[in-house]
Motif scaffolding. Structure first.
Motif, mmCIF file in Angstrom:
data_model
loop_
_atom_site.group_PDB
_atom_site.id
_atom_site.type_symbol
_atom_site.label_atom_id
_atom_site.label_comp_id
_atom_site.label_asym_id
_atom_site.label_seq_id
_atom_site.Cartn_x
_atom_site.Cartn_y
_atom_site.Cartn_z
ATOM 1 N N ALA A 8 -1.625 -10.065 -4.166
ATOM 2 C CA ALA A 8 -3.079 -10.082 -3.983
ATOM 3 C C ALA A 8 -3.477 -10.249 -2.523
ATOM 4 C CB ALA A 8 -3.693 -11.180 -4.836
ATOM 5 N N ASN A 9 -2.718 -11.026 -1.761
ATOM 6 C CA ASN A 9 -3.107 -11.216 -0.362
ATOM 7 C C ASN A 9 -2.987 -9.922 0.437
ATOM 8 O OD1 ASN A 9 -0.304 -11.327 -0.436
ATOM 9 N ND2 ASN A 9 -0.137 -13.077 0.923
ATOM 10 N N LEU A 10 -2.088 -9.015 0.070
ATOM 11 C CA LEU A 10 -2.034 -7.693 0.702
ATOM 12 C C LEU A 10 -3.134 -6.778 0.175
ATOM 13 C CD1 LEU A 10 1.759 -6.771 0.895
ATOM 14 C CD2 LEU A 10 0.150 -6.940 2.788
ATOM 15 N N ARG A 11 -3.351 -6.816 -1.125
ATOM 16 C CA ARG A 11 -4.380 -5.955 -1.728
ATOM 17 C C ARG A 11 -5.768 -6.279 -1.195
ATOM 18 N NH1 ARG A 11 -1.692 -7.372 -6.498
ATOM 19 N NH2 ARG A 11 -3.578 -8.416 -7.195
ATOM 20 N N ARG A 12 -5.955 -7.483 -0.685
ATOM 21 C CA ARG A 12 -7.241 -7.869 -0.103
ATOM 22 C C ARG A 12 -7.530 -7.048 1.162
ATOM 23 N NH1 ARG A 12 -6.749 -13.609 0.541
ATOM 24 N NH2 ARG A 12 -5.608 -13.116 2.422
ATOM 25 N N HIS A 13 -6.470 -6.607 1.859
ATOM 26 C CA HIS A 13 -6.626 -5.868 3.114
ATOM 27 C C HIS A 13 -6.433 -4.362 2.968
ATOM 28 C CE1 HIS A 13 -6.672 -9.677 5.205
ATOM 29 N NE2 HIS A 13 -5.575 -10.013 4.571
ATOM 30 N N VAL A 14 -5.595 -3.960 2.001
ATOM 31 C CA VAL A 14 -5.241 -2.548 1.842
ATOM 32 C C VAL A 14 -5.225 -2.219 0.351
ATOM 33 C CG1 VAL A 14 -3.471 -0.810 2.297
ATOM 34 C CG2 VAL A 14 -3.750 -2.702 3.884
ATOM 35 N N ASP A 15 -5.756 -1.071 -0.012
ATOM 36 C CA ASP A 15 -5.704 -0.629 -1.403
ATOM 37 C C ASP A 15 -4.258 -0.266 -1.739
ATOM 38 O OD1 ASP A 15 -6.444 0.217 -3.958
ATOM 39 O OD2 ASP A 15 -6.833 2.257 -3.253
ATOM 40 N N CYS A 16 -3.601 -1.096 -2.560
ATOM 41 C CA CYS A 16 -2.195 -0.862 -2.888
ATOM 42 C C CYS A 16 -1.898 -1.380 -4.293
ATOM 43 C CB CYS A 16 -1.288 -1.494 -1.852
ATOM 44 S SG CYS A 16 -1.626 -3.217 -1.439
ATOM 45 N N PRO A 17 -2.274 -0.608 -5.285
ATOM 46 C CA PRO A 17 -2.013 -1.029 -6.667
ATOM 47 C C PRO A 17 -0.515 -1.021 -6.978
ATOM 48 C CG PRO A 17 -2.803 1.219 -6.615
ATOM 49 C CD PRO A 17 -2.900 0.697 -5.215
ATOM 50 N N GLU A 18 -0.151 -1.708 -8.030
ATOM 51 C CA GLU A 18 1.232 -1.685 -8.488
ATOM 52 C C GLU A 18 1.634 -0.239 -8.747
ATOM 53 O OE1 GLU A 18 3.603 -3.196 -12.407
ATOM 54 O OE2 GLU A 18 2.240 -4.631 -11.450
ATOM 55 N N SER A 19 2.887 0.087 -8.392
ATOM 56 C CA SER A 19 3.361 1.463 -8.518
ATOM 57 C C SER A 19 4.764 1.484 -9.095
ATOM 58 C CB SER A 19 3.415 2.136 -7.137
ATOM 59 O OG SER A 19 2.182 2.112 -6.497
ATOM 60 N N GLU A 20 5.194 2.672 -9.490
ATOM 61 C CA GLU A 20 6.574 2.904 -9.866
ATOM 62 C C GLU A 20 7.104 4.009 -8.982
ATOM 63 O OE1 GLU A 20 7.091 3.628 -14.015
ATOM 64 O OE2 GLU A 20 6.740 1.527 -14.511
ATOM 65 N N ALA A 21 8.361 3.868 -8.547
ATOM 66 C CA ALA A 21 8.945 4.868 -7.657
ATOM 67 C C ALA A 21 10.444 4.961 -7.888
ATOM 68 C CB ALA A 21 8.658 4.509 -6.207
#
Length: 89
Positions: A8-21
């Motif tokens: 959450a502390n990163l998502r507060r600054h950058v749009d980065c939803p959980e992903s699969e890769a």
């Protein structure tokens, strides 16, 4: 595919939803996510493509060992957590 979770502390600054890769290393999995999110790349990696000092990665409950090359191995069932490192007193 590996699951990549941005705290959450990163998502507060950058749009980065959980992903699969897919990938066999942390770098390969992250590069998949970065292809669609260059702003995130700049926040997580420095100009040498190494992990920024203020960012930490945990793979399957263990801290990342190769902060420069991001060559730590992953498996299809791996969980990769990307978080902003905290410091202070």
């Amino acid at each position: 595919m590996a699951r990549i979770v941005f705290t959450a502390n990163l998502r507060r600054h950058v749009d980065c939803p959980e992903s699969e890769a897919a990938g066999s290393t942390v770098r390969e999995a992250l590069e998949t996510v970065f292809r669609n999110n260059e702003r995130l790349r700049g926040y997580v990696l420095d100009d040498q493509s190494a992990l920024r000092r203020h960012v930490a990665i945990v793979v399957d409950g263990r801290p990342l060992t190769d902060r420069a090359g991001l060559t730590d191995p992953i498996s299809p069932g791996s969980a990769i957590y990307v978080l902003q490192a905290l410091s202070g007193g």
